[in-house]
Design a protein around this motif. Structure first.
Motif, PDB file in Angstrom:
ATOM      1  N   ARG A 239       0.688  -0.807   0.088  1.00 43.03           N
ATOM      2  CA  ARG A 239      -0.055   0.432  -0.325  1.00 43.03           C
ATOM      3  C   ARG A 239       0.685   1.253   0.261  1.00 43.03           C
ATOM      4  N   THR A 240       1.941   1.466   0.698  1.00 42.34           N
ATOM      5  CA  THR A 240       2.803   2.237   1.248  1.00 42.34           C
ATOM      6  C   THR A 240       3.531   2.460   0.078  1.00 42.34           C
ATOM      7  N   HIS A 241       4.656   1.282  -0.751  1.00 34.87           N
ATOM      8  CA  HIS A 241       5.035   1.848  -2.458  1.00 34.87           C
ATOM      9  C   HIS A 241       4.246   2.480  -3.710  1.00 34.87           C
ATOM     10  N   ARG A 242       2.235   1.375  -3.639  1.00 33.40           N
ATOM     11  CA  ARG A 242       1.484   2.612  -4.105  1.00 33.40           C
ATOM     12  C   ARG A 242       1.736   3.071  -4.623  1.00 33.40           C
ATOM     13  N   THR A 243       1.427   3.914  -3.106  1.00 34.90           N
ATOM     14  CA  THR A 243       0.484   5.544  -2.790  1.00 34.90           C
ATOM     15  C   THR A 243       1.988   6.538  -3.600  1.00 34.90           C
ATOM     16  N   LEU A 244       3.352   6.111  -2.675  1.00 35.46           N
ATOM     17  CA  LEU A 244       4.171   7.038  -3.061  1.00 35.46           C
ATOM     18  C   LEU A 244       4.698   6.293  -4.656  1.00 35.46           C
ATOM     19  N   HIS A 245       4.894   5.668  -5.189  1.00 42.86           N
ATOM     20  CA  HIS A 245       6.362   5.195  -5.808  1.00 42.86           C
ATOM     21  C   HIS A 245       4.967   4.970  -7.662  1.00 42.86           C
ATOM     22  N   GLU A 246       3.891   4.416  -7.252  1.00 43.16           N
ATOM     23  CA  GLU A 246       3.331   3.449  -8.491  1.00 43.16           C
ATOM     24  C   GLU A 246       2.030   2.717  -8.248  1.00 43.16           C
ATOM     25  N   PRO A 247       1.139   3.934  -8.487  1.00 45.82           N
ATOM     26  CA  PRO A 247       0.104   3.812  -8.718  1.00 45.82           C
ATOM     27  C   PRO A 247      -0.721   3.191  -8.838  1.00 45.82           C
ATOM     28  N   ASP A 248      -0.249   2.656 -10.165  1.00 49.09           N
ATOM     29  CA  ASP A 248      -1.089   0.566 -10.358  1.00 49.09           C
ATOM     30  C   ASP A 248      -0.781   0.096 -10.249  1.00 49.09           C
ATOM     31  N   PRO A 249      -1.672  -0.988  -9.228  1.00 45.92           N
ATOM     32  CA  PRO A 249      -1.077  -1.729  -8.704  1.00 45.92           C
ATOM     33  C   PRO A 249      -0.856  -3.171  -9.335  1.00 45.92           C
ATOM     34  N   LEU A 250      -0.753  -3.580 -10.829  1.00 49.86           N
ATOM     35  CA  LEU A 250      -0.127  -4.679 -11.158  1.00 49.86           C
ATOM     36  C   LEU A 250       2.037  -4.166 -11.344  1.00 49.86           C
ATOM     37  N   GLY A 251       1.637  -2.506 -11.574  1.00 56.04           N
ATOM     38  CA  GLY A 251       2.733  -2.179 -11.761  1.00 56.04           C
ATOM     39  C   GLY A 251       3.661  -2.884  -9.728  1.00 56.04           C
ATOM     40  N   ALA A 252       3.102  -2.126  -9.053  1.00 60.93           N
ATOM     41  CA  ALA A 252       3.400  -2.382  -8.181  1.00 60.93           C
ATOM     42  C   ALA A 252       4.169  -3.569  -6.955  1.00 60.93           C
ATOM     43  N   ALA A 253       2.485  -4.766  -7.310  1.00 59.50           N
ATOM     44  CA  ALA A 253       2.993  -5.921  -7.285  1.00 59.50           C
ATOM     45  C   ALA A 253       4.451  -6.208  -7.964  1.00 59.50           C
ATOM     46  N   ARG A 254       4.625  -5.669  -9.196  1.00 61.76           N
ATOM     47  CA  ARG A 254       5.468  -7.144  -9.721  1.00 61.76           C
ATOM     48  C   ARG A 254       6.710  -6.649  -9.405  1.00 61.76           C
TER      49      ARG A 254
ATOM     50  N   LEU B  71      -3.000  -6.940  -3.839  1.00 59.65           N
ATOM     51  CA  LEU B  71      -3.037  -7.350  -5.206  1.00 59.65           C
ATOM     52  C   LEU B  71      -3.898  -6.877  -5.506  1.00 59.65           C
ATOM     53  N   ARG B  72      -5.061  -8.274  -4.647  1.00 63.84           N
ATOM     54  CA  ARG B  72      -6.879  -8.619  -5.327  1.00 63.84           C
ATOM     55  C   ARG B  72      -7.285  -7.471  -4.513  1.00 63.84           C
ATOM     56  N   THR B  73      -6.779  -7.384  -3.490  1.00 64.50           N
ATOM     57  CA  THR B  73      -8.266  -6.507  -2.210  1.00 64.50           C
ATOM     58  C   THR B  73      -8.188  -4.462  -3.063  1.00 64.50           C
ATOM     59  N   ALA B  74      -6.779  -4.283  -3.825  1.00 64.05           N
ATOM     60  CA  ALA B  74      -6.517  -3.406  -4.170  1.00 64.05           C
ATOM     61  C   ALA B  74      -7.676  -3.399  -4.795  1.00 64.05           C
ATOM     62  N   VAL B  75      -7.407  -4.176  -6.567  1.00 66.59           N
ATOM     63  CA  VAL B  75      -7.846  -4.021  -7.765  1.00 66.59           C
ATOM     64  C   VAL B  75      -9.335  -4.061  -7.545  1.00 66.59           C
ATOM     65  N   THR B  76      -9.836  -4.983  -6.243  1.00 68.24           N
ATOM     66  CA  THR B  76     -11.586  -5.038  -6.143  1.00 68.24           C
ATOM     67  C   THR B  76     -11.800  -4.030  -5.411  1.00 68.24           C
ATOM     68  N   ARG B  77     -11.317  -3.467  -4.492  1.00 70.79           N
ATOM     69  CA  ARG B  77     -11.561  -1.523  -4.382  1.00 70.79           C
ATOM     70  C   ARG B  77     -11.175  -0.947  -5.393  1.00 70.79           C
ATOM     71  N   ASP B  78     -10.984  -0.565  -5.996  1.00 68.10           N
ATOM     72  CA  ASP B  78     -10.950   0.161  -7.290  1.00 68.10           C
ATOM     73  C   ASP B  78     -12.232  -0.397  -7.948  1.00 68.10           C
ATOM     74  N   TRP B  79     -12.271  -1.702  -8.292  1.00 64.58           N
ATOM     75  CA  TRP B  79     -13.897  -2.103  -9.359  1.00 64.58           C
ATOM     76  C   TRP B  79     -14.450  -1.006  -8.229  1.00 64.58           C
TER      77      TRP B  79
ATOM     78  N   ALA C 279     -22.530  -1.965  -6.681  1.00 62.93           N
ATOM     79  CA  ALA C 279     -23.012  -3.367  -7.289  1.00 62.93           C
ATOM     80  C   ALA C 279     -23.047  -3.779  -5.341  1.00 62.93           C
ATOM     81  N   ASP C 280     -23.202  -4.987  -5.518  1.00 61.80           N
ATOM     82  CA  ASP C 280     -23.338  -5.638  -4.260  1.00 61.80           C
ATOM     83  C   ASP C 280     -22.403  -6.431  -3.947  1.00 61.80           C
TER      84      ASP C 280
END
Length: 674
Positions: A283-298, A318-326, A333-334
């Motif tokens: 979460r911290t890396h994504r916030t500071l450097h790579e907003p793209d969750p797949l890029g941060a995970a890689r 990663l799945r939590t982040a992508v699902t939250r964005d969705w 959505a329910d």
């Protein structure tokens, strides 16, 4: 004169008053079970105790009952004082139980948790005009704090904790005025810091008291979050010394205050071996450097390529982040739609070339029981959505075996997660056998992993002298420790190892059996007879039977006897268990569990009780209900277990999750046998 202070206190304790009221509860079609002993540890145990009581008193099945179990009993301290709500569980008709319990004993109140929850019994307390308790009234203070919330999860679904009134906030600050006692102050501190209301002075005094009383063990204090959070929020340098002393326990709090210093601290924690800090680092890396969750995970995955548990933690993040964005993009959505999307993420990630191979392998494992749901949900989509989901499922199924070859689950995970996938190993492929043997040969595999792997190999007849020799150097130092298996599908690894040594007629069996025969340690006494399944003979089988009908606490004894008798007679254990229906000395509710559990002798289900959330128990219950070799009475036991399974009443709680088609098929199967 001798004054028995403890006895006097006990006579007037909450426990004594509640027990006296409890023993007087009577009603039409309603029974209150006796107060618990340690043998009634869970709700399953409570329902089994009810079945025994009904049988002993000739009460028809379906009567309503209530009880509390030993975990609930922790609401009482050693003097019998009530330190929290006493949860009263129940069975039968909710309205009947509610009427039977009434309002509770004088001085107490009962609150219903609804038809799906437990009743709660607690003290009646007084409050002033502002709704505030007397600070000296421990129960009133506890109830007030429970209401306003002292956990970061309190009110999370409503946008956070409710705002405090001026009187409430003033009351909390008063509790932290002057010298503070960490053991008592942490909940007041948490209630304030949830609203970012701890003052710098309060933070300093709490920190000093914490460091003094918990020197060398800062993470042991439950108030660590509000103080560390306040230090970070107030941008104080002491925060970093505290975080370093806390180690992994500081990870989530650090992630709430992203900075380059936070990122470096979290990276160091993960690379030092703590997998639990991976989501916070992500979460911290994504916030500071790579907003793209797949890029941060890689980026993060490439820092620990060989650590399966860390990869699993990263995939979950990663799945939590992508699902939250969705969900942000689809606010209407329910929950079911979000779960379906989460399943689709695992299926997609398994073949997504943007992710490194270790993370795709982890995704392939996570998607194993999800692909059917993806296909089912795809049928509800229109246009390109359906085609894309189906194409993702096709790609996954084409690549799955290659990705998963020679791999297996994280053996250090929560044992319930391993139980959820037990049904996958009902048959073993050559790749499975190779992986299980490799794990047993690996000195890094811990006791839980040894238990899991050895049970599967032994039950399927695939355990060899090689596995025995690999484990013998470890048994005295590692496997002679207590390891609870009450709610797992595998036995204590030393039980299984002893059975294997006997089956192989290996000389080590003599030393193993000699250890079991010694009186200490005491924890092994209930398990000794389970070793009789190895190389069974009539003498030891008779000893096992004698214990089974003695009324002693059953921790797998009847199942062991059934499997042993089946081996000696060369027959299927189902037929052995069937002959015990109605037999004197046999607790029939235990026999019912055994009958389901031995449906497949190549993979017995050793769980202490029928697990209503397990796919494995559902499959075996169906097989017993449909087995033409069995009597109508035996088949009825299987059908009853199937009717009570959560696949019918609470399908969303079955693990791994089900498709709608699977639930409908299960209901149709039951309807056909009504």
């Amino acid at each position: 004169m001798v004054v028995l202070v403890g006895l006097t206190a006990q006579r007037h304790s909450d426990l004594s008053r509640i027990t006296a009221w409890w023993r007087g509860l009577v009603g039409d079609g309603f029974i209150a079970l006796p107060p618990p002993t340690r043998s009634r540890y869970t709700q399953s145990d409570g329902h089994e105790d009810a079945a025994e009581l009904f049988a002993a008193r000739g009460i028809a099945e379906g009567a309503s009952f209530t009880y509390w179990h030993w975990q609930s009993h922790a609401a009482f301290d050693r003097s019998g004082a009530l330190t929290g709500p006493l949860y009263l569980h129940w069975g039968g008709d909710h309205a009947t139980v509610a009427a039977g319990l009434g309002e509770g004993p004088p001085g107490y109140r009962i609150v219903s948790g609804g038809p799906q929850g437990a009743f709660q019994l607690d003290r009646l307390t007084e409050r002033d005009a502002d709704g505030l308790p007397d600070p000296q009234d421990e129960s009133g203070v506890r109830q007030f704090l429970d209401r306003i919330g002292t956990s970061r999860h309190h009110g999370a679904g409503q946008g956070g904790p409710a705002q405090l009134t001026g009187a409430e906030e003033h009351w909390l600050h008063d509790r932290l005025a002057g010298p503070v006692e960490p053991a008592a102050a942490h909940r007041f501190a948490a209630a304030l810091e949830l609203r970012e209301a701890l003052t710098p002075d309060e933070t300093s005094r709490l920190l000093a008291a914490w460091q003094e009383e918990y020197a060398g063990r800062l993470s042991a204090w439950p108030g660590r979050w509000p103080v560390l959070n306040a230090l970070l929020r107030q941008e104080r340098e002491e925060a970093w010394d505290v975080a370093a002393a806390l180690g992994p326990a500081a990870a989530d709090t650090l992630a709430e205050h992203p900075s380059e210093q936070t990122l470096a601290a979290l990276r160091a924690t993960v690379l030092a071996g703590d997998d639990g800090a991976v989501p916070a680092w992500f979460r911290t890396h994504r916030t500071l450097h790579e907003p793209d969750p797949l890029g941060a995970a890689r980026t993060l995955s490439e820092e620990f390529p060989g650590r399966a548990a860390a990869q699993a933690a990263l995939l979950a993040a990663l799945r939590t982040a992508v699902t939250r964005d969705w969900r942000t993009a689809h606010p209407d959505a329910d929950r079911g739609a979000a779960q379906a999307f989460s399943a689709l993420t695992a299926v997609r990630f398994a073949t997504d070339d943007r992710l490194p191979h270790p993370l795709r392998v982890t995704a392939a494992r996570a998607a194993y029981d999800q692909v059917a749901r993806v296909r089912e949900e795809a049928a509800r989509l229109t246009g390109t959505g359906e085609a894309e989901a189906l194409a993702a499922a096709d790609r996954y199924e084409a690549a799955r075996d290659g990705l998963l070859a020679g791999t297996g689950p994280d053996l250090t995970a929560y044992e319930g997660a391993l139980g959820d996938i037990w049904h996958r190993y009902r048959t073993l492929s050559p790749a499975d056998i190779g992986w299980l043997r490799a794990r047993l040969a690996d000195p890094a595999t811990g006791v839980q992993g040894i238990a899991f792997c050895l049970e599967l190999l032994h039950a399927h007849g695939e355990a060899t002298e090689t596995e025995l020799l690999a484990l013998l150097p470890r048994w005295k130092k590692e496997l002679t420790k207590q390891y609870r298996t009450t709610y797992t599908e595998w036995r204590h690894p030393l039980v299984t190892l002893t059975c294997l040594a006997q089956d192989l007629a290996h000389p080590a069996a003599h030393d193993l059996l000699a250890w079991w025969a010694r009186p200490k340690p005491l924890w092994k006494a209930p398990l000794r007879l389970l070793t009789h399944l190895g190389a069974p003979d009539e003498t030891r089988t008779a000893e096992l039977w004698e214990f089974t009908v003695s009324g002693g606490h059953d921790t797998g004894h009847l199942m062991t006897w059934v499997l042993t008798r089946a081996r000696l007679d060369g027959t299927h254990p189902l037929l052995v268990a069937e002959r015990l229906i109605g037999a004197p000395g046999i607790r029939q509710h235990v026999l019912h569990r055994v009958l389901i559990g031995v449906a497949d002798p190549a993979q017995p289900l050793w769980h202490y009780a029928l697990d209503p959330r397990s796919r494995g128990w559902w499959q075996r219950a169906r097989e017993v209900a449909d087995d033409p070799r069995l009597s109508a009475g035996a088949r009825a036991i299987g059908l009853k277990a199937a009717r009570e399974h959560y696949i019918i009443r609470h399908p969303d709680q079955v693990r791994p999750s089900l498709t709608e088609g699977e639930v409908n098929e299960a209901r149709a199967w039951l309807a056909a046998r009504a």
